[in-house]
Scaffold this motif. Structure first.
Motif, mmCIF file in Angstrom:
data_model
loop_
_atom_site.group_PDB
_atom_site.id
_atom_site.type_symbol
_atom_site.label_atom_id
_atom_site.label_comp_id
_atom_site.label_asym_id
_atom_site.label_seq_id
_atom_site.Cartn_x
_atom_site.Cartn_y
_atom_site.Cartn_z
ATOM 1 N N LEU A 246 6.876 -9.930 27.857
ATOM 2 C CA LEU A 246 5.453 -10.195 28.048
ATOM 3 C C LEU A 246 5.109 -10.128 29.527
ATOM 4 O O LEU A 246 5.798 -10.728 30.358
ATOM 5 N N LEU A 247 4.039 -9.411 29.850
ATOM 6 C CA LEU A 247 3.472 -9.397 31.193
ATOM 7 C C LEU A 247 2.168 -10.180 31.129
ATOM 8 O O LEU A 247 1.318 -9.909 30.278
ATOM 9 N N GLU A 248 2.039 -11.159 32.009
ATOM 10 C CA GLU A 248 0.810 -11.949 32.075
ATOM 11 C C GLU A 248 0.141 -11.736 33.420
ATOM 12 O O GLU A 248 0.782 -11.829 34.461
ATOM 13 N N GLY A 249 -1.148 -11.459 33.391
ATOM 14 C CA GLY A 249 -1.968 -11.453 34.592
ATOM 15 C C GLY A 249 -2.950 -12.599 34.447
ATOM 16 O O GLY A 249 -3.706 -12.642 33.483
ATOM 17 N N TYR A 250 -2.914 -13.567 35.371
ATOM 18 C CA TYR A 250 -3.777 -14.736 35.256
ATOM 19 C C TYR A 250 -4.726 -14.809 36.444
ATOM 20 O O TYR A 250 -4.360 -14.503 37.570
ATOM 21 N N SER A 251 -5.947 -15.201 36.186
ATOM 22 C CA SER A 251 -6.970 -15.299 37.217
ATOM 23 C C SER A 251 -6.626 -16.423 38.178
ATOM 24 O O SER A 251 -6.560 -17.587 37.786
#
Length: 127
Positions: A92-97
């Motif tokens: 899983l790749l997560e991009g979080y603000s």
């Protein structure tokens, strides 16, 4: 199944660069990555990925990417990027603000971006 977007690939490559001692297995995994699912959460995104079962597992902590950020066109503070592993394989790749900005209107498949090692305001330094 789909391929990684430019943003996803650049983020994963930057994250993997943090682990040069595991370059072989991680590079092999990256070559076989396929995207299973994408979700823009409104606070960033999740990209569920899989790698070939033939790719060598890597013994790494999860998540990786504690110093990888993306300046995103239209976001003041951009995204932090994390790569999660299951049984030694990317999952899983997560991009979080970073600043809590709403990402609902952003198309992460086409948006201009720049990968950095710290969160910062966008200064026109995007791809």
């Amino acid at each position: 199944m789909t391929q990684l977007t430019e943003l996803e690939r650049a983020a994963i490559e930057a994250i993997l660069a943090e682990k040069p001692d595991h370059f072989g297995p991680l590079s092999e995994q990256l070559q076989s990555v396929t995207v299973e699912k994408r979700e823009n959460t409104g606070g960033g995104f999740f990209t569920t990925i899989s790698v070939s079962s033939l790719a060598q597992a890597a013994i790494v902590s999860s998540p990786l990417g504690l110093n990888v950020y993306a300046n995103i066109d239209g976001m003041e503070h951009g995204l932090g990027m994390l790569l999660f592993f299951e049984q030694g394989r990317m999952s899983l790749l997560e991009g979080y603000s970073v600043g809590g900005e709403n990402t609902s209107a952003i198309d992460f498949g086409t948006v201009a971006f720049a990968i950095n090692d710290s969160p910062a305001k966008l200064h026109g330094n995007v791809r």
